[in-house]
Design a protein around this motif. Structure first.
Motif, PDB file in Angstrom:
ATOM      1  N   PRO A  74       0.821  -1.212   0.000  1.00 47.87           N
ATOM      2  CA  PRO A  74       0.000   0.000   0.000  1.00 47.87           C
ATOM      3  C   PRO A  74       0.858   1.266   0.000  1.00 47.87           C
ATOM      4  O   PRO A  74       2.012   1.261   0.455  1.00 47.87           O
ATOM      5  N   VAL A  75       0.253   2.350  -0.486  1.00 47.98           N
ATOM      6  CA  VAL A  75       0.919   3.648  -0.532  1.00 47.98           C
ATOM      7  C   VAL A  75       0.072   4.680   0.217  1.00 47.98           C
ATOM      8  O   VAL A  75      -1.108   4.865  -0.087  1.00 47.98           O
ATOM      9  N   ILE A  76       0.682   5.321   1.206  1.00 48.00           N
ATOM     10  CA  ILE A  76       0.057   6.447   1.910  1.00 48.00           C
ATOM     11  C   ILE A  76       0.694   7.726   1.370  1.00 48.00           C
ATOM     12  O   ILE A  76       1.865   7.745   0.995  1.00 48.00           O
ATOM     13  N   PHE A  77      -0.064   8.783   1.369  1.00 43.93           N
ATOM     14  CA  PHE A  77       0.412  10.057   0.811  1.00 43.93           C
ATOM     15  C   PHE A  77      -0.062  11.207   1.683  1.00 43.93           C
ATOM     16  O   PHE A  77      -1.185  11.195   2.203  1.00 43.93           O
ATOM     17  N   ASP A  78       0.783  12.230   1.863  1.00 45.49           N
ATOM     18  CA  ASP A  78       0.302  13.512   2.379  1.00 45.49           C
ATOM     19  C   ASP A  78       1.175  14.637   1.859  1.00 45.49           C
ATOM     20  O   ASP A  78       2.207  14.408   1.229  1.00 45.49           O
ATOM     21  N   GLY A  79       0.728  15.866   2.116  1.00 47.19           N
ATOM     22  CA  GLY A  79       1.486  17.036   1.699  1.00 47.19           C
ATOM     23  C   GLY A  79       0.598  18.095   1.071  1.00 47.19           C
ATOM     24  O   GLY A  79       0.191  17.969  -0.079  1.00 47.19           O
ATOM     25  N   GLY A  80       0.277  19.139   1.852  1.00 44.08           N
ATOM     26  CA  GLY A  80      -0.420  20.294   1.301  1.00 44.08           C
ATOM     27  C   GLY A  80      -1.877  20.091   0.966  1.00 44.08           C
ATOM     28  O   GLY A  80      -2.458  20.906   0.244  1.00 44.08           O
ATOM     29  N   VAL A  81      -2.507  19.053   1.469  1.00 43.04           N
ATOM     30  CA  VAL A  81      -3.906  18.772   1.127  1.00 43.04           C
ATOM     31  C   VAL A  81      -4.813  19.816   1.776  1.00 43.04           C
ATOM     32  O   VAL A  81      -4.838  19.958   2.999  1.00 43.04           O
ATOM     33  N   ARG A  82      -5.546  20.534   0.953  1.00 46.41           N
ATOM     34  CA  ARG A  82      -6.496  21.544   1.430  1.00 46.41           C
ATOM     35  C   ARG A  82      -7.859  21.432   0.756  1.00 46.41           C
ATOM     36  O   ARG A  82      -8.765  22.195   1.093  1.00 46.41           O
ATOM     37  N   ARG A  83      -8.001  20.539  -0.211  1.00 44.13           N
ATOM     38  CA  ARG A  83      -9.238  20.416  -0.968  1.00 44.13           C
ATOM     39  C   ARG A  83      -9.566  18.952  -1.233  1.00 44.13           C
ATOM     40  O   ARG A  83      -8.671  18.102  -1.304  1.00 44.13           O
ATOM     41  N   GLY A  84     -10.867  18.683  -1.430  1.00 46.74           N
ATOM     42  CA  GLY A  84     -11.265  17.353  -1.858  1.00 46.74           C
ATOM     43  C   GLY A  84     -10.664  16.994  -3.193  1.00 46.74           C
ATOM     44  O   GLY A  84     -10.336  15.820  -3.450  1.00 46.74           O
ATOM     45  N   SER A  85     -10.471  17.992  -4.061  1.00 44.27           N
ATOM     46  CA  SER A  85      -9.849  17.726  -5.362  1.00 44.27           C
ATOM     47  C   SER A  85      -8.404  17.283  -5.202  1.00 44.27           C
ATOM     48  O   SER A  85      -7.899  16.497  -6.015  1.00 44.27           O
ATOM     49  N   HIS A  86      -7.717  17.761  -4.160  1.00 46.31           N
ATOM     50  CA  HIS A  86      -6.352  17.311  -3.898  1.00 46.31           C
ATOM     51  C   HIS A  86      -6.351  15.820  -3.536  1.00 46.31           C
ATOM     52  O   HIS A  86      -5.479  15.067  -3.976  1.00 46.31           O
ATOM     53  N   ILE A  87      -7.320  15.432  -2.728  1.00 42.91           N
ATOM     54  CA  ILE A  87      -7.444  14.021  -2.349  1.00 42.91           C
ATOM     55  C   ILE A  87      -7.743  13.180  -3.587  1.00 42.91           C
ATOM     56  O   ILE A  87      -7.151  12.115  -3.791  1.00 42.91           O
ATOM     57  N   PHE A  88      -8.660  13.663  -4.415  1.00 43.48           N
ATOM     58  CA  PHE A  88      -9.011  12.957  -5.652  1.00 43.48           C
ATOM     59  C   PHE A  88      -7.765  12.740  -6.514  1.00 43.48           C
ATOM     60  O   PHE A  88      -7.506  11.635  -7.013  1.00 43.48           O
ATOM     61  N   LYS A  89      -6.977  13.788  -6.698  1.00 43.20           N
ATOM     62  CA  LYS A  89      -5.788  13.689  -7.555  1.00 43.20           C
ATOM     63  C   LYS A  89      -4.772  12.707  -6.985  1.00 43.20           C
ATOM     64  O   LYS A  89      -4.165  11.926  -7.733  1.00 43.20           O
ATOM     65  N   ALA A  90      -4.567  12.738  -5.677  1.00 40.71           N
ATOM     66  CA  ALA A  90      -3.609  11.810  -5.061  1.00 40.71           C
ATOM     67  C   ALA A  90      -4.071  10.363  -5.229  1.00 40.71           C
ATOM     68  O   ALA A  90      -3.264   9.473  -5.530  1.00 40.71           O
ATOM     69  N   LEU A  91      -5.361  10.120  -5.051  1.00 37.21           N
ATOM     70  CA  LEU A  91      -5.890   8.770  -5.255  1.00 37.21           C
ATOM     71  C   LEU A  91      -5.748   8.349  -6.712  1.00 37.21           C
ATOM     72  O   LEU A  91      -5.365   7.204  -7.008  1.00 37.21           O
ATOM     73  N   ALA A  92      -6.045   9.270  -7.636  1.00 31.39           N
ATOM     74  CA  ALA A  92      -5.959   8.950  -9.058  1.00 31.39           C
ATOM     75  C   ALA A  92      -4.524   8.668  -9.484  1.00 31.39           C
ATOM     76  O   ALA A  92      -4.288   7.946 -10.465  1.00 31.39           O
ATOM     77  N   LEU A  93      -3.557   9.215  -8.743  1.00 26.69           N
ATOM     78  CA  LEU A  93      -2.147   8.979  -9.046  1.00 26.69           C
ATOM     79  C   LEU A  93      -1.589   7.758  -8.316  1.00 26.69           C
ATOM     80  O   LEU A  93      -0.407   7.456  -8.450  1.00 26.69           O
ATOM     81  N   GLY A  94      -2.441   7.076  -7.538  1.00 32.37           N
ATOM     82  CA  GLY A  94      -2.003   5.800  -6.977  1.00 32.37           C
ATOM     83  C   GLY A  94      -1.954   5.670  -5.474  1.00 32.37           C
ATOM     84  O   GLY A  94      -1.597   4.607  -4.957  1.00 32.37           O
TER      85      GLY A  94
END
Length: 409
Positions: free
Chosen positions: A292-312
Motif C-alpha cells: 500500500p501507498v500512503i500520501f500527504d502534503g499540502g492537502v487543502r481540498r477534496g480535489s487534492h485528495i481525488f488527484k492523489a488517489l488517481a495517481l495511486g
C-alpha cells in the motif's frame, strides 16, 4: 472554555464548525492559540518554498470531467490493510496536539472516529496511547515512530502501542534532524505540554521537551536493518514514512517494509524539495502494487485528495487543517474538517463518474508544469503581520512557562 497548564492556554471546545473551506480555519486559529504554538504548526523551513508548493503543485494535474456516466451517490468507503474506513482521508501524525486542545490526541482520535477516518499518533504525543485507544476502542489507528537511539525506549513504545490496538508502525525516516524552521527560532518555541512517552521513560525529566531535545534523542542513523529489527521487536507491520523516489522504494521493500508513505514532512525539513504530489507517480510506479501507498502534503481540498488517489495513493493524509479544527472545535472540529474535505471529494467523484474509491484510482488526469515561487517565510519580519491579542491566546505571566531551548539560536 480555556484551560491553562503552567500558564499555557488550551482550548476545551467541542463543537461543529461552520466554514466554507478549510483554509479559513488557519487565520481563525490565531484567536485561540498562542503565537509560538500557532507558528509551530503553521510554518515550514527556510523560505517555505516546499511548504507552499506542496499545495500549489496540485495545479500541475487537472481532473478530466466525465459526462453521461449514469451514476449517482458515490461512496467514499474504502479499506486499508484490512481496516474498514468511511473515507480515504487519514489523520497524519503530528507531535503535541496539546498545543491545540486540552484533550490533545484523545480529542483528535474522537474526531477521526466520528468521521470514520484513519487516525495516526506520534511518538511525541501528549496523551498516553492507552487513553487514545480508550476514546474510540473500535476505531482504526496506526502509530508514527521516531526511532530512538535507546532500544529500551523503543521496546517500551512497541509494547504499549501493541497492547493499545495500534495496527501498524509508520517509521519516520525523513526527519533525522529538524529542518531550519525559522518560525520556531523567532518565537523561541518549546513544547509547553509534557510528551507522554518521554515522561513515562524519564519521569520528571521528560516534561517540557524542546525541539532540540526531541530530535537529539531520536536516531540519526536509520538503515534497512532497522526495519527488520522493528518488525521483530514489535510484531507489527512497518510502513516507511518519508519515501520520495524510486530508489528508496526498492531499499525499503527489499528490507521488508509493508508499505510506503510519500511525504516531505509538510515542507518542514528540506526546503527546495519537490512537492509530494509531483513525486507520487514515480513512487507508485516503483511500488507496482506490491504494498500500500500512503500520501500527504499540502492537502487543502477534496480535489487534492481525488488527484492523489488517481495517481495511486491508497490513503491521503491531512495535517495542519485538522489541528486548526481541533483548536477551534475539539473532536467535532476535527470531524468537521474531515467531513468538509470528504464532501468536496464526493462532488469530484460525481462529476467524473467515479462510484467508488477504486474508480477514482482509475480516473483520468492531465498534466502540465509551471514555475514556482521564492518568497520570504511567513514569519519573516518583512511580511509578518502583527499577531492578534485575545483574552484566550495569551500565556499567563504568573505561570511557570516552558523553558525555551529549541535551538542554539
Amino acid at each position: 472554555m480555556t484551560r491553562y497548564i503552567k500558564g499555557f492556554p488550551q482550548s476545551e471546545a467541542d463543537e461543529d464548525l461552520k466554514f466554507v473551506n478549510v483554509d479559513e480555519l488557519e487565520e481563525r486559529a490565531k484567536e485561540v492559540m498562542p503565537e509560538g504554538a500557532y507558528y509551530y504548526v503553521a510554518s515550514g523551513s527556510e523560505y517555505e518554498w516546499t511548504w507552499r508548493n506542496n499545495t500549489n503543485a496540485y495545479n500541475h494535474y487537472q481532473i478530466v470531467p466525465r459526462s453521461l456516466t449514469g451514476m449517482d451517490n458515490p461512496s467514499t468507503e474504502t479499506e486499508f490493510m484490512g481496516m474498514k474506513l468511511k473515507t480515504p482521508i487519514m489523520i497524519s501524525p503530528i507531535a503535541c496536539h496539546g498545543i491545540s486542545h486540552a484533550d490533545a490526541e484523545v480529542a483528535t482520535q474522537k474526531g477521526a472516529a466520528l468521521a470514520g477516518a484513519m487516525f495516526s499518533s506520534s511518538t511525541y504525543g501528549n496523551k498516553p496511547v492507552e487513553e487514545i485507544a480508550a476514546a474510540a476502542p473500535d476505531a482504526p489507528r496506526m502509530f508514527q515512530l521516531y526511532l530512538s537511539k535507546n532500544w529500551d525506549f523503543n521496546q517500551m513504545v512497541f509494547d504499549a502501542i501493541k497492547a493499545a490496538g495500534y495496527k501498524a508502525i509508520l517509521l519516520t525516516v525523513d526527519a533525522l534532524v529538524s529542518g531550519y524552521r525559522e518560525a520556531n527560532l523567532r518565537t523561541d518555541f518549546a513544547f509547553p505540554v509534557p510528551l507522554d512517552f518521554f515522561t513515562r521513560f524519564q519521569g520528571a525529566k521528560g516534561e517540557g521537551q524542546t525541539v532540540a531535545q526531541m530530535y537529539a534523542s531520536s536516531a540519526q542513523n536509520i538503515g534497512p536493518d532497522d526495519i527488520k529489527r522493528i518488525k521483530e521487536m514489535s510484531g507489527l507491520p512497518v510502513i516507511v514514512k518519508g519515501i520520495n523516489c524510486a530508489e528508496d522504494v526498492e531499499v525499503a521493500l527489499t528490507a521488508g517494509a509493508d508499505g510506503v508513505y510519500v511525504t516531505n514532512h509538510g515542507g518542514r525539513e528540506i526546503d527546495g524539495a519537490p512537492a509530494t504530489i509531483d513525486v507520487l507517480p514515480e513512487v507508485v510506479k516503483a511500488v507496482n502494487g506490491r504494498v500500500p501507498v500512503i500520501f500527504d502534503g499540502g492537502v487543502r481540498r477534496g480535489s487534492h485528495i481525488f488527484k492523489a488517489l488517481a495517481l495511486g495513493a491508497d490513503l491521503v493524509g491531512i495535517g495542519r487543517p485538522y489541528l486548526y479544527g481541533l483548536a477551534l472545535g475539539g473532536p467535532h472540529g476535527v470531524a468537521s474538517v474531515i467531513n468538509e474535505l470528504n464532501d468536496e471529494l464526493k462532488i469530484d467523484m460525481q462529476l467524473t463518474g467515479c462510484k467508488t474509491i477504486e474508480d477514482v484510482k482509475h480516473a483520468r488526469l492531465t498534466h502540465f508544469e509551471y514555475a514556482g515561487d521564492t518568497r520570504p517565510s511567513s514569519t519573516d519580519p518583512r511580511v509578518r503581520k502583527p499577531y492578534p491579542v485575545t483574552a484566550v491566546n495569551q500565556i499567563k505571566k504568573d505561570g511557570t512557562d516552558a523553558v525555551s531551548g529549541a535551538s542554539h539560536h
